[in-house]
Design a protein around this motif. Structure first.
Motif, PDB file in Angstrom:
ATOM      1  N   ARG A   1       0.825  -1.198   0.000  1.00  0.00           N
ATOM      2  CA  ARG A   1       0.000   0.000   0.000  1.00  0.00           C
ATOM      3  C   ARG A   1       0.865   1.256   0.000  1.00  0.00           C
ATOM      4  O   ARG A   1       1.845   1.344   0.745  1.00  0.00           O
ATOM      5  CB  ARG A   1      -0.918   0.004   1.226  1.00  0.00           C
TER       6      ARG A   1
ATOM      7  N   SER B   1      -3.130  -1.180  -2.950  1.00  0.00           N
ATOM      8  CA  SER B   1      -3.939   0.030  -2.846  1.00  0.00           C
ATOM      9  C   SER B   1      -3.050   1.272  -2.834  1.00  0.00           C
ATOM     10  O   SER B   1      -2.053   1.332  -2.103  1.00  0.00           O
ATOM     11  CB  SER B   1      -4.782  -0.013  -1.560  1.00  0.00           C
TER      12      SER B   1
ATOM     13  N   ARG C   1      -6.843  -0.781  -5.780  1.00  0.00           N
ATOM     14  CA  ARG C   1      -7.867   0.219  -5.491  1.00  0.00           C
ATOM     15  C   ARG C   1      -7.223   1.563  -5.159  1.00  0.00           C
ATOM     16  O   ARG C   1      -6.143   1.631  -4.576  1.00  0.00           O
ATOM     17  CB  ARG C   1      -8.774  -0.216  -4.335  1.00  0.00           C
TER      18      ARG C   1
END
Length: 488
Positions: free
Chosen positions: A233, A255, A280
């Protein structure tokens, strides 16, 4: 080694070791080990003294010996190759003038937190506890290939400089870690090699900055085995990430990650097995995403994060989230570098059906037939256009009713205005323009009108057109029904 041969700083460390006491050379005005080259003999320790201390220092009854030093300048090579050290070692905030050699050594626990080192040679190292290198700065490569770490490996905010050509910056291939790898904020200027590594915990690379350059491996983790998650992330990666054949039981979380490998594939995750893949809130990776032959339980992919090129052949996933309209999901399939990939459409169809969205599933199948049409010869494309226009390849059956009603209306009005002449006036039934048109349109059903009347002139050509259109319509309807039944 005799204590008389030591400097005051070394003697201080030697006396503290049997009791496991801390020796802290730091001062309130200390600028840290980055300026450690300027430290004088009052805080300098020879590596040979530390080696002798760890391997042969006397013990004190009732005490737990340990090496705990902070803020020292360590000169010479700390050579513990093949050594067995039964004591905890903490050399934090220290500056090493030479690369420590821990090849094949066995240690209880090693802590180098906040230290500056020219590199680390610790391949096949065995640590019974934790290996902590958080906030360390390495001016050269870190070699831990084949290491066995029973506890956790900490590389939080570590900074690893550019290695010599052809060598990885961080070598963790074939490493075995018991409690996971914690490396949020890690920064490397070269390859991180995790090929064949395994961990029973999680690999955390959140916020890492991995810069290997375009076309080079930034994170090579082929056949990696992780029982927990792999977290990237907010990572910033320049170069490619390789996960071919990896097995990640938990989540591969990308992400908000920025992946860039201009001119090549940014993420190579072919033939891997992953519990959940999350892409995402991320900008589209540059350039391609390779998921061929991968097996995923959950694919969390936002359409905004889909790159311009993908490879999806034989990708298998059980669930696709978030739920988005089929029109948006089809964009991903149209970007496949290999062109028309039937399996990708089948997987997307199955994902929609599993959540009960049959309308979206039919739309995907329709898009599949249209994409397939472009791969056919001219006559196949022509027939495909006919099927599409008439009944939408069987996925829009109401179109057939619309065509039928329209043609029925046209024929009924035309023949109501101009009745065809009966072939045998004495035997002919009463003329009905509606049922006469139905006789022409429906190739199987007969109402006894078509064979009893014979139109002439332009009305005869209209009858030919209605018969031909009826056969085409019937054939396409049967084709669509057959395709639907075979899918069921």
């Amino acid at each position: 080694m005799q204590i008389d041969d030591m400097t005051p700083a070394e003697e201080r460390v030697w006396r503290a070791f049997p009791r496991g006491a801390d020796v802290d050379f730091r001062t309130p005005s200390d600028e840290g080990p980055a300026r450690g080259a300027d430290w004088g003999p009052e805080r300098s320790i020879r590596a040979g003294v530390l080696r002798a201390l760890l391997l042969s220092a006397p013990q004190e009854d009732g005490e737990t010996a340990a090496l705990r030093v902070a803020g020292a300048r360590i000169t010479g090579v700390l050579d513990l190759k093949y050594a067995e050290v039964d004591h905890a070692v903490r050399l934090s905030d220290c500056r090493f003038e030479e690369v420590p050699v821990l090849y094949g050594a066995r240690l209880r626990q090693l802590n180098l937190r906040d230290s500056v080192l020219p590199g680390l040679d610790a391949a096949t190292l065995r640590v019974d506890g934790v290996l902590r290198m958080s906030d360390c700065r390495f001016e050269g490569p870190v070699r831990l290939g084949g290491a066995q770490i029973a506890g956790a490996l900490f590389l939080d905010r570590a900074d690893i400089g550019e290695p010599p050509a052809g060598q990885p910056a961080l070598q963790l291939n074939q490493v075995t870690v018991g409690d996971g790898v914690s490396a949020p904020g890690l920064r490397t200027r070269g390859e991180v090699r995790l090929t064949g590594a395994s961990t029973a915990g999680t690999i955390d690379l959140g916020g890492a900055r991995l810069d290997a350059g375009a076309g080079e491996p930034a994170l090579d983790a082929v056949t990696l085995t992780v029982e927990g998650d792999v977290l990237l992330r907010d990572a910033d990666v320049r170069g490619w990430i390789g996960l071919r054949g990896a097995r990640i039981a938990g989540r591969l979380d990308l992400s908000r990650a920025r992946l860039a490998n201009p001119g090549g594939t940014a993420l190579r995750a072919s033939s891997c097995t992953v519990g959940e893949l999350w892409l995402r809130q991320s900008p589209p990776m540059s350039d391609a995403l390779n998921l061929r032959r991968a097996q995923l339980d959950v694919l969390f992919l936002e359409t905004e994060s889909v790159p311009d090129e993908v490879l999806l052949d034989s990708l298998v996933y059980t669930s696709l989230t978030p739920h988005e309209p089929a029109e948006q999901r089809l964009v991903m399939l149209e970007r496949d570098r290999e062109g028309y990939v039937p399996h990708a459409y089948e997987q997307l169809t199955a994902a929609y059906r599993r959540i009960g969205d049959d309308d979206a599933a039919r739309l995907v199948q329709l898009a599949k037939q249209r994409r397939r049409r472009g791969t056919l010869p001219w006559y196949g494309r022509l027939w495909g256009h006919v099927q599409d226009a008439t009944v939408g390849y069987g996925f829009r059956p109401l179109r057939a009713a619309g065509w039928l009603v329209s043609l029925l209306l046209i024929g009924s009005l035309a023949y109501a205005v101009h009745h065809p002449e009966p072939l045998k006036p004495a035997e002919a039934p009463q003329f009905n323009p509606v049922f006469y048109t139905l006789d022409l349109l429906l190739p199987v059903i007969s109402f006894g009108q078509e064979g009893a009347f014979a139109p002439t002139g332009g009305y005869q050509w209209l009858s030919y057109a209605l018969v031909l259109t009826g056969w085409i319509l019937a054939t396409t309807v049967v084709t669509g029904i057959t395709r639907t039944v075979s899918r069921q």
